[in-house]
Design a protein around this motif. Structure first.
Motif, PDB file in Angstrom:
ATOM      1  N   SER A   1       8.941  -5.938 -34.515  1.00  0.00           N
ATOM      2  CA  SER A   1       9.221  -4.478 -34.930  1.00  0.00           C
ATOM      3  C   SER A   1       7.614  -4.085 -35.778  1.00  0.00           C
ATOM      4  O   SER A   1       7.423  -3.290 -35.522  1.00  0.00           O
ATOM      5  CB  SER A   1      10.506  -4.413 -35.851  1.00  0.00           C
ATOM      6  N   ILE A   2       7.175  -5.074 -36.624  1.00  0.00           N
ATOM      7  CA  ILE A   2       6.147  -4.902 -37.148  1.00  0.00           C
ATOM      8  C   ILE A   2       4.736  -4.454 -36.473  1.00  0.00           C
ATOM      9  O   ILE A   2       4.294  -3.709 -36.551  1.00  0.00           O
ATOM     10  CB  ILE A   2       5.971  -5.913 -38.333  1.00  0.00           C
ATOM     11  N   ALA A   3       4.555  -5.372 -35.346  1.00  0.00           N
ATOM     12  CA  ALA A   3       3.698  -5.200 -34.295  1.00  0.00           C
ATOM     13  C   ALA A   3       3.700  -3.766 -33.583  1.00  0.00           C
ATOM     14  O   ALA A   3       2.647  -3.172 -33.553  1.00  0.00           O
ATOM     15  CB  ALA A   3       3.356  -6.378 -33.326  1.00  0.00           C
ATOM     16  N   PHE A   4       4.921  -3.332 -33.257  1.00  0.00           N
ATOM     17  CA  PHE A   4       5.250  -2.123 -32.712  1.00  0.00           C
ATOM     18  C   PHE A   4       4.785  -1.033 -33.666  1.00  0.00           C
ATOM     19  O   PHE A   4       4.021  -0.232 -33.242  1.00  0.00           O
ATOM     20  CB  PHE A   4       6.509  -2.026 -32.354  1.00  0.00           C
ATOM     21  N   ARG A   5       5.098  -1.146 -34.695  1.00  0.00           N
ATOM     22  CA  ARG A   5       4.832   0.002 -35.570  1.00  0.00           C
ATOM     23  C   ARG A   5       3.400   0.209 -35.822  1.00  0.00           C
ATOM     24  O   ARG A   5       2.704   1.131 -35.893  1.00  0.00           O
ATOM     25  CB  ARG A   5       5.524  -0.132 -36.974  1.00  0.00           C
ATOM     26  N   PHE A   6       2.483  -1.198 -36.060  1.00  0.00           N
ATOM     27  CA  PHE A   6       1.210  -1.084 -36.313  1.00  0.00           C
ATOM     28  C   PHE A   6       0.595  -0.559 -34.824  1.00  0.00           C
ATOM     29  O   PHE A   6      -0.416   0.379 -34.831  1.00  0.00           O
ATOM     30  CB  PHE A   6       0.758  -2.614 -36.507  1.00  0.00           C
ATOM     31  N   CYS A   7       0.917  -0.875 -33.818  1.00  0.00           N
ATOM     32  CA  CYS A   7       0.416  -0.452 -32.574  1.00  0.00           C
ATOM     33  C   CYS A   7       0.446   1.322 -32.512  1.00  0.00           C
ATOM     34  O   CYS A   7      -0.407   1.913 -31.921  1.00  0.00           O
ATOM     35  CB  CYS A   7       1.054  -1.255 -31.174  1.00  0.00           C
ATOM     36  N   THR A   8       1.927   1.612 -32.618  1.00  0.00           N
ATOM     37  CA  THR A   8       2.195   3.037 -32.612  1.00  0.00           C
ATOM     38  C   THR A   8       1.064   4.011 -33.562  1.00  0.00           C
ATOM     39  O   THR A   8       0.345   5.044 -33.207  1.00  0.00           O
ATOM     40  CB  THR A   8       3.494   3.285 -32.821  1.00  0.00           C
ATOM     41  N   ASP A   9       1.060   3.383 -34.605  1.00  0.00           N
ATOM     42  CA  ASP A   9      -0.070   4.011 -35.789  1.00  0.00           C
ATOM     43  C   ASP A   9      -1.537   3.754 -35.244  1.00  0.00           C
ATOM     44  O   ASP A   9      -2.129   4.978 -35.298  1.00  0.00           O
ATOM     45  CB  ASP A   9       0.091   3.067 -36.948  1.00  0.00           C
ATOM     46  N   VAL A  10      -1.759   2.842 -34.541  1.00  0.00           N
ATOM     47  CA  VAL A  10      -3.284   2.948 -33.767  1.00  0.00           C
ATOM     48  C   VAL A  10      -3.168   3.821 -32.760  1.00  0.00           C
ATOM     49  O   VAL A  10      -4.151   4.531 -32.690  1.00  0.00           O
ATOM     50  CB  VAL A  10      -3.343   1.417 -33.313  1.00  0.00           C
ATOM     51  N   VAL A  11      -2.249   4.157 -32.091  1.00  0.00           N
ATOM     52  CA  VAL A  11      -2.476   4.958 -30.706  1.00  0.00           C
ATOM     53  C   VAL A  11      -2.520   6.312 -31.367  1.00  0.00           C
ATOM     54  O   VAL A  11      -3.163   7.240 -31.152  1.00  0.00           O
ATOM     55  CB  VAL A  11      -1.249   4.653 -29.907  1.00  0.00           C
ATOM     56  N   HIS A  12      -1.604   6.480 -32.410  1.00  0.00           N
ATOM     57  CA  HIS A  12      -1.622   7.824 -32.983  1.00  0.00           C
ATOM     58  C   HIS A  12      -2.779   8.145 -33.685  1.00  0.00           C
ATOM     59  O   HIS A  12      -3.326   9.302 -33.329  1.00  0.00           O
ATOM     60  CB  HIS A  12      -0.587   7.993 -34.074  1.00  0.00           C
ATOM     61  N   LYS A  13      -3.530   7.386 -34.295  1.00  0.00           N
ATOM     62  CA  LYS A  13      -4.823   7.554 -34.817  1.00  0.00           C
ATOM     63  C   LYS A  13      -5.665   7.616 -33.865  1.00  0.00           C
ATOM     64  O   LYS A  13      -6.576   8.627 -33.756  1.00  0.00           O
ATOM     65  CB  LYS A  13      -5.291   6.472 -35.934  1.00  0.00           C
ATOM     66  N   ALA A  14      -5.848   6.928 -32.694  1.00  0.00           N
ATOM     67  CA  ALA A  14      -6.628   7.142 -31.618  1.00  0.00           C
ATOM     68  C   ALA A  14      -6.545   8.587 -30.902  1.00  0.00           C
ATOM     69  O   ALA A  14      -7.769   9.149 -30.640  1.00  0.00           O
ATOM     70  CB  ALA A  14      -6.837   6.021 -30.808  1.00  0.00           C
ATOM     71  N   LEU A  15      -5.288   9.138 -30.818  1.00  0.00           N
ATOM     72  CA  LEU A  15      -5.177  10.185 -30.036  1.00  0.00           C
ATOM     73  C   LEU A  15      -5.068  11.533 -30.835  1.00  0.00           C
ATOM     74  O   LEU A  15      -5.562  12.481 -30.364  1.00  0.00           O
ATOM     75  CB  LEU A  15      -3.726  10.164 -29.299  1.00  0.00           C
ATOM     76  N   THR A  16      -5.052  11.535 -32.088  1.00  0.00           N
ATOM     77  CA  THR A  16      -4.855  12.635 -32.925  1.00  0.00           C
ATOM     78  C   THR A  16      -6.101  12.565 -33.961  1.00  0.00           C
ATOM     79  O   THR A  16      -6.433  13.664 -34.429  1.00  0.00           O
ATOM     80  CB  THR A  16      -3.737  12.692 -33.744  1.00  0.00           C
ATOM     81  N   GLY A  17      -6.675  11.510 -34.139  1.00  0.00           N
ATOM     82  CA  GLY A  17      -7.684  11.457 -35.143  1.00  0.00           C
ATOM     83  C   GLY A  17      -7.066  11.840 -36.623  1.00  0.00           C
ATOM     84  O   GLY A  17      -8.012  11.643 -37.401  1.00  0.00           O
ATOM     85  N   SER A  18      -5.989  11.685 -36.888  1.00  0.00           N
ATOM     86  CA  SER A  18      -5.340  11.878 -38.057  1.00  0.00           C
ATOM     87  C   SER A  18      -4.636  10.523 -38.522  1.00  0.00           C
ATOM     88  O   SER A  18      -3.765   9.930 -37.530  1.00  0.00           O
ATOM     89  CB  SER A  18      -4.420  12.860 -38.085  1.00  0.00           C
ATOM     90  N   ALA A  19      -4.700  10.171 -39.780  1.00  0.00           N
ATOM     91  CA  ALA A  19      -4.031   8.979 -40.096  1.00  0.00           C
ATOM     92  C   ALA A  19      -2.772   9.341 -40.863  1.00  0.00           C
ATOM     93  O   ALA A  19      -1.777   8.385 -41.071  1.00  0.00           O
ATOM     94  CB  ALA A  19      -4.687   8.195 -41.138  1.00  0.00           C
ATOM     95  N   GLY A  20      -2.524  10.621 -40.997  1.00  0.00           N
ATOM     96  CA  GLY A  20      -1.117  10.974 -41.507  1.00  0.00           C
ATOM     97  C   GLY A  20       0.171  10.927 -40.444  1.00  0.00           C
ATOM     98  O   GLY A  20      -0.230  10.529 -39.211  1.00  0.00           O
ATOM     99  N   PRO A  21       1.185  11.318 -41.127  1.00  0.00           N
ATOM    100  CA  PRO A  21       2.573  11.200 -40.266  1.00  0.00           C
ATOM    101  C   PRO A  21       2.147  12.280 -39.017  1.00  0.00           C
ATOM    102  O   PRO A  21       1.774  13.123 -39.190  1.00  0.00           O
ATOM    103  CB  PRO A  21       3.811  11.279 -41.270  1.00  0.00           C
ATOM    104  N   GLY A  22       3.389  11.802 -38.296  1.00  0.00           N
ATOM    105  CA  GLY A  22       3.434  12.777 -36.914  1.00  0.00           C
ATOM    106  C   GLY A  22       3.703  14.444 -37.170  1.00  0.00           C
ATOM    107  O   GLY A  22       2.974  15.202 -37.122  1.00  0.00           O
ATOM    108  N   PHE A  23       4.784  14.255 -37.720  1.00  0.00           N
ATOM    109  CA  PHE A  23       5.334  15.899 -37.772  1.00  0.00           C
ATOM    110  C   PHE A  23       5.225  16.245 -39.481  1.00  0.00           C
ATOM    111  O   PHE A  23       6.240  16.253 -40.265  1.00  0.00           O
ATOM    112  CB  PHE A  23       6.844  16.036 -37.186  1.00  0.00           C
TER     113      PHE A  23
END
Length: 76
Positions: A54-76
């Motif tokens: 679960s911790i690894a999944f959350r980290f990976c989704t944060d990395v993908v979110h940062k890579a695709l959007t360029g923003s480190a903030g929450p999604g919505f």
């Protein structure tokens, strides 16, 4: 004399292996867990691994979110 050490050579290695085997057999004879205890150990291990995943999944989704959007903030 340096060559007459009692802890050198293959005989010492074999003796060490036999002592470990004897300890292992003694431990197995003394510790005979019930099916419930085995189940509880496995469930604890699986729960711990699930938490790590679960911790690894959350980290990976944060990395993908940062890579695709360029923003480190929450999604919505």
């Amino acid at each position: 004399m340096p060559g007459s050490s009692a802890n050198s050579g293959p005989a010492s290695s074999r003796l060490h292996s036999l002592r470990r085997l004897k300890l292992f057999v003694w431990f197995q004879e003394r510790m005979q867990p019930s099916d419930l205890q085995v189940t509880l150990v496995w469930s604890g291990l699986i729960g711990f691994c699930g938490a790590l995943c679960s911790i690894a999944f959350r980290f990976c989704t944060d990395v993908v979110h940062k890579a695709l959007t360029g923003s480190a903030g929450p999604g919505f």
